[in-house]
Design a protein around this motif. Structure first.
Motif, short mmCIF file in Angstrom:
data_model
loop_
_atom_site.label_atom_id
_atom_site.label_comp_id
_atom_site.label_asym_id
_atom_site.label_seq_id
_atom_site.Cartn_x
_atom_site.Cartn_y
_atom_site.Cartn_z
N VAL A 554 0.85 -1.20 0.00
CA VAL A 554 0.00 0.00 0.00
C VAL A 554 0.89 1.24 0.00
N PRO A 555 0.67 2.18 -0.98
CA PRO A 555 1.45 3.43 -0.96
C PRO A 555 0.73 4.51 -0.13
N ILE A 556 1.54 5.50 0.32
CA ILE A 556 0.98 6.67 1.01
C ILE A 556 1.74 7.89 0.53
N CYS A 557 1.01 8.96 0.15
CA CYS A 557 1.65 10.18 -0.33
C CYS A 557 2.20 10.98 0.83
N SER A 558 3.37 11.55 0.60
CA SER A 558 4.03 12.35 1.66
C SER A 558 3.08 13.41 2.19
N GLY A 559 2.97 13.42 3.53
CA GLY A 559 2.13 14.41 4.17
C GLY A 559 0.67 14.05 4.23
N ASN A 560 0.29 12.93 3.65
CA ASN A 560 -1.10 12.50 3.67
C ASN A 560 -1.27 11.31 4.62
N SER A 561 -2.50 10.84 4.79
CA SER A 561 -2.82 9.65 5.57
C SER A 561 -3.56 8.66 4.69
N SER A 615 5.28 7.74 -0.89
CA SER A 615 5.48 8.17 -2.27
C SER A 615 5.32 9.67 -2.34
N GLY A 616 6.06 10.38 -3.32
CA GLY A 616 5.99 11.84 -3.45
C GLY A 616 5.98 12.29 -4.88
N PRO A 617 5.71 13.59 -5.16
CA PRO A 617 5.65 14.09 -6.53
C PRO A 617 7.03 14.14 -7.17
N PRO A 618 7.09 14.06 -8.52
CA PRO A 618 8.39 14.13 -9.21
C PRO A 618 8.80 15.56 -9.52
N THR A 619 10.09 15.78 -9.75
CA THR A 619 10.63 17.06 -10.23
C THR A 619 11.57 16.77 -11.38
N ILE A 620 11.21 17.33 -12.57
CA ILE A 620 12.08 17.14 -13.75
C ILE A 620 13.29 18.03 -13.59
N THR A 621 14.47 17.44 -13.54
CA THR A 621 15.69 18.24 -13.39
C THR A 621 16.31 18.59 -14.73
N THR A 669 5.66 17.93 -25.04
CA THR A 669 5.51 18.18 -23.60
C THR A 669 5.77 16.85 -22.91
N VAL A 670 6.75 16.82 -22.04
CA VAL A 670 7.12 15.62 -21.30
C VAL A 670 6.36 15.62 -19.98
N TYR A 671 5.61 14.50 -19.72
CA TYR A 671 4.83 14.36 -18.49
C TYR A 671 5.50 13.29 -17.61
N VAL A 672 5.67 13.60 -16.32
CA VAL A 672 6.17 12.63 -15.33
C VAL A 672 5.20 12.65 -14.16
N ARG A 673 4.63 11.45 -13.79
CA ARG A 673 3.68 11.40 -12.68
C ARG A 673 4.01 10.24 -11.75
N ASP A 674 3.58 10.40 -10.47
CA ASP A 674 3.74 9.35 -9.46
C ASP A 674 2.71 8.24 -9.72
N LYS A 675 3.16 7.00 -9.72
CA LYS A 675 2.26 5.88 -10.00
C LYS A 675 1.15 5.76 -8.96
N ASN A 676 1.40 6.28 -7.77
CA ASN A 676 0.42 6.18 -6.71
C ASN A 676 -0.44 7.44 -6.59
N GLY A 677 -0.33 8.31 -7.62
CA GLY A 677 -1.17 9.52 -7.65
C GLY A 677 -0.72 10.63 -6.75
N CYS A 678 0.57 10.64 -6.42
CA CYS A 678 1.07 11.67 -5.50
C CYS A 678 1.67 12.87 -6.22
N GLY A 679 1.35 13.16 -7.48
CA GLY A 679 1.81 14.38 -8.14
C GLY A 679 2.35 14.14 -9.53
N MET A 680 2.56 15.32 -10.29
CA MET A 680 3.01 15.27 -11.68
C MET A 680 3.89 16.49 -11.94
N ASP A 681 4.81 16.41 -12.94
CA ASP A 681 5.62 17.53 -13.42
C ASP A 681 5.70 17.43 -14.93
#
Length: 773
Positions: A554-561, A615-621, A669-681
């Motif tokens: 089971v995943p959990i997003c940073s800062g969430n429950s 799990s947390g959101p991604p940042t494209i470097t 446009t390059v999309y990067v997202r968390d597989k557990n729904g915790c964010g996109m960049d």
């Protein structure tokens, strides 16, 4: 018919041999041929030998190739008799310490012998001949063949040599002889090569008639001899016969041989039929009788006397009938008084033993109706006395059916006593003798046992809840014992069926795994010598979970429950939290392993573990674009973050890899997202490449040749266009409008043109394109 005399002589003289094993035979050279032959004839016999002659070799000094011998208490199997040899008769005296090869080569052989045994070139022959008139239709006598050619350690070239002998019988006036010196039941002449024991390199032959290879401490001076054998023949009463007993060396005068003919053994007696002996495979069966009578009656017989084991049988002394019915084992002798002499007949009878013991079987009456099921085969060992030579041919309800072999019980392993409480076993031994044993069936009333509750276990033995599990039968025994009063030492066994329990076959192992999923009946049998108990049915039940309690990630997003919910329907819950939570669900704020143990209404427990990861959101470097490579153009995305990410160029189709290959030129446009729904960049990327052709025909479409987006990535690049001859036609800036296909305002023709592109990073790209008008 004469075997009993051989057996008696052998047994008696073997006993004597133990007392005087160091003694040897003696030889008497003083008897005349007439005396020698007459002493062969049985005492009191009606046979009177005539025309007696003995021809052999005279060694001088009274030494001849024939003489009378006596065992002298030495243990030699024949007590006394006539010895004829291919050498000096007195040289036959033991011990066996020298090799006998006596007699000159001038001493002739015998042509009758050669014809009888199919040999040639015989020498050193000794011949005994006489005539007699047959009184009965049978003649016999005993003999032993001894020879130096019975070598205990022969060479392979010595295995085929043997001196020859024969007992040639013929009716006077007849041209043909019958050889009586043959292997019993055959026409094979007795020789070293046809009667020989095992133990040497030479092959054994008819070894049952061979006595021994002799050591040095032997009553005779020969290397070996046969057992006592019987020469016999059927003859015609009242006819005159001639017998010729002859022995000779074969080939040369080496390795002498001899015939020992039993004194007082030449019989012209009754033929009484074959002995009935266990060793011969033809004994009588218990209760069987055998009526015997000679197959010829001597005219003028005055009376008959029967003897058993040498003792006259009461009521059968001096009787008129020669017939007797034998009903007991023994050696039977018929003596016929002819007046001036007697004629005898002999037969030995043995009875084959057979065991058929009466016995009983007991069985519990499971419903107290007087009927029980018996395994009759359980009585076999007692009925036969454990004798493997006895077999039970079958079980029958009555002795009459057993005797007539009618209505055999076809299922003895499960016989019910509905037709009575006895059965009969038909027993047979190896000689087809039959006896009968009665088996009494005892039906015992059963003590009713108090039942025990269903034995329930939880399905803990496999990951799949398949309804199979192990049961500890010792625990079940304790429950039965607690619920009932059983005698001390009572044993409880368990079976898969009531039939097995009844017959005490196929007991179940402990622990026992059920063979029918979820619920199955087994049967308990109390085994005790003082009481009979009913068979107790026991229900086994395997309880399992109907829901799926597989572990879960089971995943959990940073800062969430997140809420962990194991589901409803259980009677209790217990989480591995601190403090322990006992609710259906819990809320967690951070990663970790969370386990919950649930118990259902049947008391079965199971544990499920949630593996919670943050799990947390991604940042494209950065984005790395590989351009000007045709089908090898690619985009590589670099990100940071704590989650598990996936990538897309259209926000529809996502992939786990951060590398896109085979990318066409253009803006993306390059999309990067968390597989557990915790964010996109997202971020824009460009793939550069040059056009392969252009069509400057003024239609407003593809009228100029340029490299799109070159000014974005490489604003300081330099681009030059040439014709096929290398002439510079145009220099284009990264931000320019491109080339319209003219030179000095003159439209150039359709053709292939070349370019050189120098990027700001120093990379030089060359290629060509087509202009089509």
């Amino acid at each position: 018919m004469r075997e009993y005399k051989i057996l008696f002589s052998v047994l008696l003289l073997l006993i004597l041999s133990n007392l005087a094993s160091a003694q040897t035979i003696t030889v008497d050279n003083s008897k005349t041929p007439t005396q020698l032959v007459q002493e062969l004839i049985t005492t009191g016999s009606c046979v009177q030998p005539t025309n007696i002659s003995i021809n052999g070799y005279d060694f001088g000094g009274g030494e001849k190739s024939f003489a009378w011998f006596d065992s002298n208490g030495s243990g030699f199997p024949l007590e006394k008799g006539l010895l004829i040899s291919t050498g000096r008769a007195s040289s036959a005296i033991g011990p066996n310490t020298s090799l006998l090869s006596e007699g000159p080569s001038s001493w002739p052989g015998d042509t009758d012998l050669e014809r009888a045994i199919n040999e040639t070139n015989t020498i050193n022959a000794t011949v005994v001949e006489f005539d007699f008139v047959a009184v009965t239709n049978y003649v016999s006598f005993n003999y032993i063949f001894s020879s130096e050619q019975y070598l205990s350690n022969p060479g392979s070239n010595q295995c085929n040599y043997s001196d020859g002998f024969a007992f040639l019988l013929k009716e006077n006036g007849s041209p043909s002889n019958q050889n009586l010196a043959v292997v019993p039941g055959t026409t094979i002449p007795v020789k070293v090569t046809t009667v020989r024991g095992s133990g040497t390199i030479c092959p054994a032959a008819n070894a049952q008639y061979f006595d021994a290879f002799n050591g040095s401490n032997h009553p005779t001076n020969f290397n070996g001899q046969t057992k006592v054998m019987n020469a016999e023949a059927d003859i015609i009463p009242g006819r005159s016969y001639h017998i010729k007993m002859v022995i000779a060396d074969q080939g040369n005068n080496l390795y002498d041989s001899a015939i020992f003919i039993g004194g007082n053994s030449f019989n012209n007696d009754y033929a009484m039929g074959d002995d009935r002996l266990i060793a011969d495979g033809n004994p009588l069966c218990p209760g069987e009788t055998l009526t015997v009578t000679p197959d010829y009656i001597v005219p003028g017989t005055l009376n008959y006397t029967w003897l058993k084991d040498g003792i006259p049988i009461p009521g059968y002394t001096n009787v008129s009938s020669p017939t007797y019915t034998i009903n007991a084992a023994g050696v039977y002798t018929l003596v016929a008084d002819i007046g001036t002499c007697t004629v005898r007949g002999y037969i030995q009878v043995e009875y084959a033993p057979i065991t058929a013991n009466n016995t009983s079987l007991s069985q519990c009456d499971i419903n107290n109706d007087g009927i029980a099921t018996f395994n009759l085969n359980d009585a076999v060992s007692v009925v036969t006395g454990g004798n493997s030579a006895m077999t039970v041919q079958g079980f029958y309800r009555t002795i009459s059916e057993a005797q007539n072999q009618q209505n055999m019980i076809t299922t003895p392993q499960a016989y019910q006593n509905t037709a009575g409480n006895t059965v009969v076993a038909r027993v047979k031994n190896g000689f087809n003798c039959v006896a009968y044993a009665t088996i009494t069936l005892q039906v015992n009333s059963s003590v009713v046992l108090n039942p025990i509750p269903t034995v329930e276990v939880c399905d803990y033995d496999t990951d799949a809840q398949d309804g199979f599990n192990q049961f500890n039968l010792t625990n079940i025994t304790q429950q039965i014992t607690n619920n009932n009063t059983l005698p001390s030492g009572a044993l409880i066994q368990y079976f898969a069926s009531s039939a097995d329990a009844l017959n005490l076959t196929n007991p179940l192992p402990n622990p026992y795994s059920n063979t029918t999923a979820f619920q199955q009946n087994i049967y308990a049998r109390v085994i005790n010598t003082t009481a009979c108990y009913e068979i107790l049915q026991i229900t086994l039940k395997v309880n399992s979970f109907s829901s799926n309690l597989q572990d879960e990630n089971v995943p959990i997003c940073s800062g969430n429950s997140i809420i962990l919910d194991v589901g409803s329907g259980y009677s209790s819950y217990s989480w591995n939290t601190n403090p322990v939570e006992t609710t259906q669900s819990i809320t967690v704020l951070q990663s970790g392993n969370y386990s919950v143990t649930v118990t259902n209404s049947e008391g079965c427990s199971a544990t499920k573990t949630y593996f919670v990861t943050t799990s947390g959101p991604p940042t494209i470097t950065s984005i790395e674009a590989t351009s000007f490579s045709g089908a090898a153009n690619s985009i590589t995305v670099y990100v940071t973050g704590s989650g598990s990410y996936e990538y897309s160029l259209n926000n529809v189709n996502y992939q786990s890899s951060a590398i896109f290959t085979g990318v066409y030129p253009g803006e993306y446009t390059v999309y990067v997202r968390d597989k557990n729904g915790c964010g996109m960049d997202t971020e824009t990327a460009y793939i550069l490449d040059y056009p392969r052709f252009f069509t400057p025909n003024g239609d407003g479409y593809n009228d100029t040749w340029k490299i799109k987006n070159l000014d974005i990535y490489y604003p300081n690049s330099q681009l030059y266009i040439f014709d096929r001859y290398g002439k510079l036609l145009k220099e284009i800036s990264a931000s320019g409008e491109g080339w319209n296909g003219t030179f000095n305002n003159t439209a150039l023709p359709s053709d292939d043109y070349w370019f050189t592109l120098t990027l700001s990073n120093g990379r030089i790209i060359k290629g060509h394109f087509s202009m089509k008008r």
